[in-house]
Design a protein around this motif. Structure first.
Motif, PDB file in Angstrom:
ATOM      1  N   TYR A   1       0.850  -1.187   0.000  1.00 23.45           N
ATOM      2  CA  TYR A   1       0.000   0.000   0.000  1.00 23.45           C
ATOM      3  C   TYR A   1       0.889   1.241   0.000  1.00 23.45           C
TER       4      TYR A   1
ATOM      5  N   TYR B   1      -3.790   4.224  -0.359  1.00 26.95           N
ATOM      6  CA  TYR B   1      -4.730   4.516   0.724  1.00 26.95           C
ATOM      7  C   TYR B   1      -4.635   6.000   1.042  1.00 26.95           C
TER       8      TYR B   1
ATOM      9  N   ALA C   1      -6.399  11.124   6.099  1.00 28.39           N
ATOM     10  CA  ALA C   1      -7.479  12.110   6.268  1.00 28.39           C
ATOM     11  C   ALA C   1      -7.061  13.296   7.135  1.00 28.39           C
ATOM     12  N   GLY C   2      -5.766  13.592   7.124  1.00 25.16           N
ATOM     13  CA  GLY C   2      -5.342  14.796   7.818  1.00 25.16           C
ATOM     14  C   GLY C   2      -4.954  14.571   9.257  1.00 25.16           C
TER      15      GLY C   2
ATOM     16  N   LEU D   1      -4.271   2.771   8.603  1.00 26.13           N
ATOM     17  CA  LEU D   1      -4.582   1.839   7.515  1.00 26.13           C
ATOM     18  C   LEU D   1      -5.511   0.705   7.994  1.00 26.13           C
ATOM     19  N   GLU D   2      -5.428   0.415   9.270  1.00 27.41           N
ATOM     20  CA  GLU D   2      -6.302  -0.617   9.835  1.00 27.41           C
ATOM     21  C   GLU D   2      -7.692  -0.067  10.145  1.00 27.41           C
ATOM     22  N   GLY D   3      -7.889   1.222   9.874  1.00 26.55           N
ATOM     23  CA  GLY D   3      -9.205   1.818  10.085  1.00 26.55           C
ATOM     24  C   GLY D   3      -9.421   2.321  11.499  1.00 26.55           C
TER      25      GLY D   3
ATOM     26  N   LYS E   1      -8.111   5.212  14.770  1.00 25.97           N
ATOM     27  CA  LYS E   1      -7.482   6.509  14.942  1.00 25.97           C
ATOM     28  C   LYS E   1      -5.991   6.290  14.690  1.00 25.97           C
TER      29      LYS E   1
ATOM     30  N   LEU F   1      -2.126  -5.473  10.358  1.00 27.96           N
ATOM     31  CA  LEU F   1      -2.940  -6.660  10.694  1.00 27.96           C
ATOM     32  C   LEU F   1      -2.122  -7.696  11.462  1.00 27.96           C
TER      33      LEU F   1
ATOM     34  N   ARG G   1     -12.631  -4.164  -0.441  1.00 26.03           N
ATOM     35  CA  ARG G   1     -11.300  -3.869  -0.968  1.00 26.03           C
ATOM     36  C   ARG G   1     -10.181  -4.268  -0.009  1.00 26.03           C
ATOM     37  N   TYR G   2     -10.480  -4.222   1.287  1.00 27.20           N
ATOM     38  CA  TYR G   2      -9.420  -4.432   2.284  1.00 27.20           C
ATOM     39  C   TYR G   2      -9.637  -5.717   3.068  1.00 27.20           C
ATOM     40  N   GLU G   3      -8.538  -6.210   3.608  1.00 26.72           N
ATOM     41  CA  GLU G   3      -8.632  -7.435   4.414  1.00 26.72           C
ATOM     42  C   GLU G   3      -9.313  -7.165   5.751  1.00 26.72           C
ATOM     43  N   ALA G   4      -9.186  -5.937   6.245  1.00 29.20           N
ATOM     44  CA  ALA G   4      -9.885  -5.565   7.480  1.00 29.20           C
ATOM     45  C   ALA G   4     -11.016  -4.607   7.114  1.00 29.20           C
TER      46      ALA G   4
ATOM     47  N   ASP H   1     -12.675  -2.546   8.812  1.00 21.24           N
ATOM     48  CA  ASP H   1     -12.541  -1.202   9.382  1.00 21.24           C
ATOM     49  C   ASP H   1     -11.738  -0.260   8.482  1.00 21.24           C
ATOM     50  N   SER H   2     -10.862  -0.828   7.640  1.00 18.58           N
ATOM     51  CA  SER H   2     -10.067   0.019   6.733  1.00 18.58           C
ATOM     52  C   SER H   2     -10.955   0.819   5.795  1.00 18.58           C
ATOM     53  N   ALA H   3     -12.189   0.378   5.634  1.00 17.77           N
ATOM     54  CA  ALA H   3     -13.111   1.087   4.728  1.00 17.77           C
ATOM     55  C   ALA H   3     -13.751   2.311   5.382  1.00 17.77           C
ATOM     56  N   ILE H   4     -13.511   2.534   6.678  1.00 21.05           N
ATOM     57  CA  ILE H   4     -14.189   3.649   7.360  1.00 21.05           C
ATOM     58  C   ILE H   4     -13.779   4.998   6.767  1.00 21.05           C
ATOM     59  N   ILE H   5     -12.464   5.228   6.649  1.00 21.64           N
ATOM     60  CA  ILE H   5     -12.000   6.525   6.129  1.00 21.64           C
ATOM     61  C   ILE H   5     -12.513   6.754   4.702  1.00 21.64           C
ATOM     62  N   PRO H   6     -12.319   5.790   3.780  1.00 22.74           N
ATOM     63  CA  PRO H   6     -12.856   6.018   2.432  1.00 22.74           C
ATOM     64  C   PRO H   6     -14.370   6.252   2.423  1.00 22.74           C
TER      65      PRO H   6
ATOM     66  N   TYR I   1     -15.259   9.764   3.444  1.00 24.61           N
ATOM     67  CA  TYR I   1     -15.048  10.672   2.300  1.00 24.61           C
ATOM     68  C   TYR I   1     -16.253  10.641   1.356  1.00 24.61           C
TER      69      TYR I   1
ATOM     70  N   ARG J   1     -17.191   3.266  16.716  1.00 21.58           N
ATOM     71  CA  ARG J   1     -15.936   3.032  15.976  1.00 21.58           C
ATOM     72  C   ARG J   1     -15.811   4.050  14.836  1.00 21.58           C
TER      73      ARG J   1
ATOM     74  N   VAL K   1     -13.096   7.591  14.523  1.00 25.46           N
ATOM     75  CA  VAL K   1     -12.271   7.871  13.345  1.00 25.46           C
ATOM     76  C   VAL K   1     -12.637   9.239  12.779  1.00 25.46           C
TER      77      VAL K   1
ATOM     78  N   TYR L   1      -9.679  12.775  12.549  1.00 28.32           N
ATOM     79  CA  TYR L   1      -9.019  13.300  11.346  1.00 28.32           C
ATOM     80  C   TYR L   1      -9.604  14.655  10.941  1.00 28.32           C
TER      81      TYR L   1
ATOM     82  N   PHE M   1     -12.322  15.636   7.916  1.00 25.69           N
ATOM     83  CA  PHE M   1     -13.776  15.445   7.995  1.00 25.69           C
ATOM     84  C   PHE M   1     -14.365  16.619   8.772  1.00 25.69           C
TER      85      PHE M   1
END
Lengths: 430, 157
Positions: A119, A162, A165-166, A180-182, A184, A200, B18-21, B23-28, B31, B59, B63, B67, B70
């Motif tokens: 990534y 990836y 977000a600032g 990257l793990e979603g 904070k 992970l 798209r992601y293995e975890a 939670d990784s989809a939260i930021i995208p 957006y 959760r 996030v 950041y 947002f």
């Protein structure tokens, strides 16, 4: 000595951004050679080159790769393109002008460490660099340079981008992994280091954009050719981002060991008319500031700058002339670190806030003379006491600014206005 | 009550795969939702994403709050973010930010009465060699003066 363009030779060509343009200048010619080598040979070559991480820490890249467990467990390659350190804008240029250079470096590095998934973590504000990367990755997949069985070698590597977000702290490798793990983007305690337990909880190598791009050139020409540039302990070339009060700010690639004063006076065209050099932060906003007298003795390598009590960091050279008020400039930095502390560790969360409050009480004319020593005391108590280095990053500028320009701080407290500008903070900025 | 459009929903589902975890989809996904809600996130959006993504609201909320990209309150059609960190400050970024606010008749982070502009001071955007600069929505504008910045903004419909 002057500029030596290894990485940036073709950056002036708009077509270098594309696969065809990159290939026309020899791009992707190193990849087939690398894929025929044994992964350990590549690691050994990178070790022999003396390449050190170009993101800020300067840790030897080959040694970092060597920390991966040898058990064949799946592992990740993460490119740190967060670039949040104030003064730093070199990786952005590479992603915009030469995205394939990064991609080729990542494929070679991934092959060396046995990773099939990578990534590129880019700071969220870099929308255009992200678009450039997506476009280049798409081209690389279409050309069989990414994905399954790359160039018929049997090696598979998938690469994705990836968007952050600032949050400055996501430039710290474990903060980046959290993000990257979603989660904070809060840093994690080390050990375990990411090479053992990262993304992970799998083995993960995190390298900077410039570091990964340099790998291609090391494999192309060999470690010894790379070592011809730079010094014994700081090998190769490095991109320096120069900003502030110089005639020609910008990115400059010079051999490590290059005199800092020459970078400013020769490459960057010197100071603006009628102005004198006052101070330089040599390695991004977290590096201790150098006085003009110290700048004259400084070379741009890890050892020379450490000898002067500062650091090379990300290579962000921030130049201040004699019109600048050091109290005001430190106020900008304390505000930044207070804003960006992730809040996880008490010495950082509270300390950055206190530094900012004390500094701004001085700037707003409410300062006491004992506040100057209080700044030093608070900063001293923040160093080395937290999970990551943000606390140190906030403390070091405070200690250096206050120690080296104490007269300006004392004048400000006594008079309630800037010694240099002659005005109050309110008059300057409100 | 906020709901993603069909296209937005499809994009969020794509990110989830798209992601293995997960939670990784939260930021995208934040957006995607922010774009569909004229540039800011509300508690309604968090609730909706929680249902769509099958991730607890708390959760997603942590996030969202962490950041800075947002937005927690409405912004104008053009979000003008002026860098005031050290390299831009050395070249007049703070004065430029103040000038823009004065010309538009707003304080920082307020929306102009016509709903077109919000001006914010932001930390380093990586344009230090081309300071001072501002980011308007996704686009960087560099090597500005207070006057050239205002000319650019006046040209935005």
């Amino acid at each position: 000595m002057a500029e030596v363009k290894i990485l940036t030779e073709f950056y002036h060509l708009p077509e270098y951004q594309t696969l065809a343009g990159y290939k026309a200048k020899g791009g992707y010619e190193t990849l087939p050679k690398a894929l025929k080598m044994q992964p350990q040979q590549i690691i050994d070559e990178v070790k022999a080159s003396g390449l050190r991480g170009r993101g800020g820490a300067g840790f030897p890249t080959g040694m970092k790769w060597g920390f991966l467990p040898k058990n064949g467990e799946p592992r990740y390659l993460l490119c740190n393109a967060d670039e949040g350190e104030p003064g730093t804008f070199k990786d952005r240029m590479m992603m915009e002008r030469a995205p394939h250079q990064l991609i080729e470096g990542m494929i070679i590095s991934a092959f060396a460490i046995g990773s099939n998934k990578g990534y590129i973590y880019v700071r969220g504000e870099y929308v255009y660099p992200i678009e450039c990367l997506y476009k280049a990755i798409k081209e690389a997949y279409a050309a069989g340079l990414l994905g399954k069985n790359i160039l018929g070698s049997g090696f598979d590597f998938d690469l994705d981008v990836y968007r952050g977000a600032g949050a400055y702290i996501c430039g710290e490798e474990t903060g980046m992994i959290s993000s990257l793990e979603g989660l904070k983007g809060q840093p994690k305690l080390k050990p375990p280091f990411p090479a053992v337990q990262g993304y992970l909880r799998k083995p993960t190598i995190v390298n900077n954009v410039e570091t990964l791009a340099a790998v291609t050139y090391i494999i192309k020409d060999g470690a010894q050719t790379y070592r011809k540039h730079g010094t014994e302990k700081s090998a190769g070339t490095k991109l320096f981002s120069v900003s502030g009060n110089v005639m020609k700010p910008g990115n400059y690639e010079v051999p490590l060991g290059y005199p800092l004063m020459d970078l400013i006076m020769k490459e960057c065209g010197g100071m603006k008319p009628g102005r004198r050099l006052k101070a330089i932060i040599p390695g991004g906003s977290s590096a201790p500031v150098l006085t003009a007298e110290e700048v004259a003795k400084a070379n741009l390598d890890y050892e020379s700058l450490a000898g002067l009590g500062t650091m090379l960091g990300s290579g962000a050279v921030i130049v201040m002339d004699d019109s600048q008020c050091m109290v005001d400039m430190l106020g900008v930095l304390t505000h930044f670190y207070a804003h960006e502390s992730c809040g996880q560790c008490t010495p950082c969360r509270e300390g950055t806030g206190w530094l900012d409050k004390i500094l701004h009480s001085i700037l707003e004319g409410r300062g006491r003379l004992q506040d100057i020593d209080l700044l030093i005391k608070v900063a001293d108590n923040m160093k080395g006491k937290t999970i990551c280095a943000l606390s140190d990053a906030a403390a070091l500028p405070v200690l250096s600014f206050v120690t080296k320009f104490r007269d300006e701080f004392e004048f400000y407290v006594r008079e309630g206005r800037s010694k240099v500008k002659g005005t109050t903070y309110a008059e300057m900025h409100h | 009550m906020f709901k993603l459009s069909d296209q937005g929903l499809a994009e969020v589902k794509k990110e989830l795969n798209r992601y293995e975890a997960k939670d990784s989809a939260i930021i995208p996904s934040l957006y995607i939702a922010q774009k569909e809600n004229n540039g800011f996130i509300t508690p309604d959006i968090i609730r909706h994403l929680s249902q769509v993504m099958d991730i607890p609201e708390a959760r997603i909320n942590e996030v969202f709050k962490f950041y800075t990209m947002f937005n927690q309150k409405p912004v104008g059609k053009y979000h003008v973010q002026v860098c005031t960190n050290i390299s831009c400050a050395l070249e007049g970024g703070r004065e430029m930010a103040k000038h823009i606010c004065h010309e538009l008749g707003v304080k920082f982070d307020e929306v102009t009465s016509d709903g077109r502009f919000t001006v914010s001071k932001v930390e380093c955007l990586g344009s230090c060699g081309t300071a001072p600069m501002m980011q308007v929505n996704d686009t960087y504008h560099e090597k500005l003066t207070p006057e050239t910045a205002m000319n650019l903004l006046r040209g935005m419909k």
